[in-house]
Design an enzyme around this catalytic site. Sequence first.
Site, mmCIF file in Angstrom:
data_model
loop_
_atom_site.group_PDB
_atom_site.id
_atom_site.type_symbol
_atom_site.label_atom_id
_atom_site.label_comp_id
_atom_site.label_asym_id
_atom_site.label_seq_id
_atom_site.Cartn_x
_atom_site.Cartn_y
_atom_site.Cartn_z
ATOM 1 N N ARG A 1 0.811 -1.223 0.000
ATOM 2 C CA ARG A 1 0.000 0.000 0.000
ATOM 3 C C ARG A 1 0.840 1.267 0.000
ATOM 4 O O ARG A 1 0.349 2.335 -0.356
ATOM 5 C CB ARG A 1 -1.009 -0.041 1.149
ATOM 6 C CG ARG A 1 -2.119 -1.078 0.881
ATOM 7 C CD ARG A 1 -3.092 -1.206 2.023
ATOM 8 N NE ARG A 1 -2.480 -1.622 3.263
ATOM 9 C CZ ARG A 1 -2.311 -2.884 3.646
ATOM 10 N NH1 ARG A 1 -2.693 -3.868 2.881
ATOM 11 N NH2 ARG A 1 -1.746 -3.157 4.800
ATOM 12 N N GLU B 1 7.397 -8.899 14.695
ATOM 13 C CA GLU B 1 7.036 -9.231 16.070
ATOM 14 C C GLU B 1 7.645 -10.574 16.481
ATOM 15 O O GLU B 1 8.154 -10.730 17.579
ATOM 16 C CB GLU B 1 5.511 -9.274 16.202
ATOM 17 C CG GLU B 1 5.048 -9.352 17.630
ATOM 18 C CD GLU B 1 3.543 -9.214 17.753
ATOM 19 O OE1 GLU B 1 3.041 -9.459 18.850
ATOM 20 O OE2 GLU B 1 2.887 -8.876 16.758
#
Length: 173
Positions: free
Chosen positions: A58, A95
Site C-alpha cells: 500500500r 514481532e
Amino acid sequence: MDLRKKIRIIDDFPKKGISFKDVTPILKDPKSMKHTTKEITKYLEDKNIDVIVGPEARGFLFGILVAQELDLGFVPVRKPGKLPFKTFSVDYALEYGLDRLEIHSDSIEKGQNVAVVDDLLATGGTVLGVTKLVEKIGGNVSALSFVIELTNLNGRDKLKGYNVQSLVKYDDL
C-alpha cells in the site's frame, strides 16, 4: 475532511483480536484520495525531497500519488525476489522473527533526500527497515509520512530523529 470516516474497520482480521484499518475506501473515493495526497504533499513541500520511496504494497498506492503531485520520482521497496535488477537488501525485525526488504541498487543517488510514504505506522519495524535500506545506499531520510498510525504500538518511538507525520491516529489495535 475527516479521513477517519473513510477508513473501514474490520474486526478480527487478519486474525482474532486485530482491528484492521482498511484504506481502500479512501482510494475508491476521488475526493478522499485527493485530500490524502494533498495533506501528505503539504507536509513534504518544505523538506527538500528528491524522491519518494514506498514499501510494498500500500505504500506504492499513496507514494506514487504523492510523487506525482510533487513532480518527483517513485522508488518501490519490495519483498525479496520481486525486483528484476541488482538489489540491496536489509533484514528487519517482525514481532516474531525477521523479514527482508530490497531496493534496486541504482534507485537512489548518494545524498538524495528521501521521503518514505506508507499507509500504516504500527510497530515501526517495516519503516525502520526501509530507512536502513535507504541510508545503506546513500540516501538521506528527510521525512516519513503515514495515512494511519496505531499509537498504542509505539512505532514512532523507533523513529526518533526522523520527521514523522500521520494523518489519522488510532489508539487501539
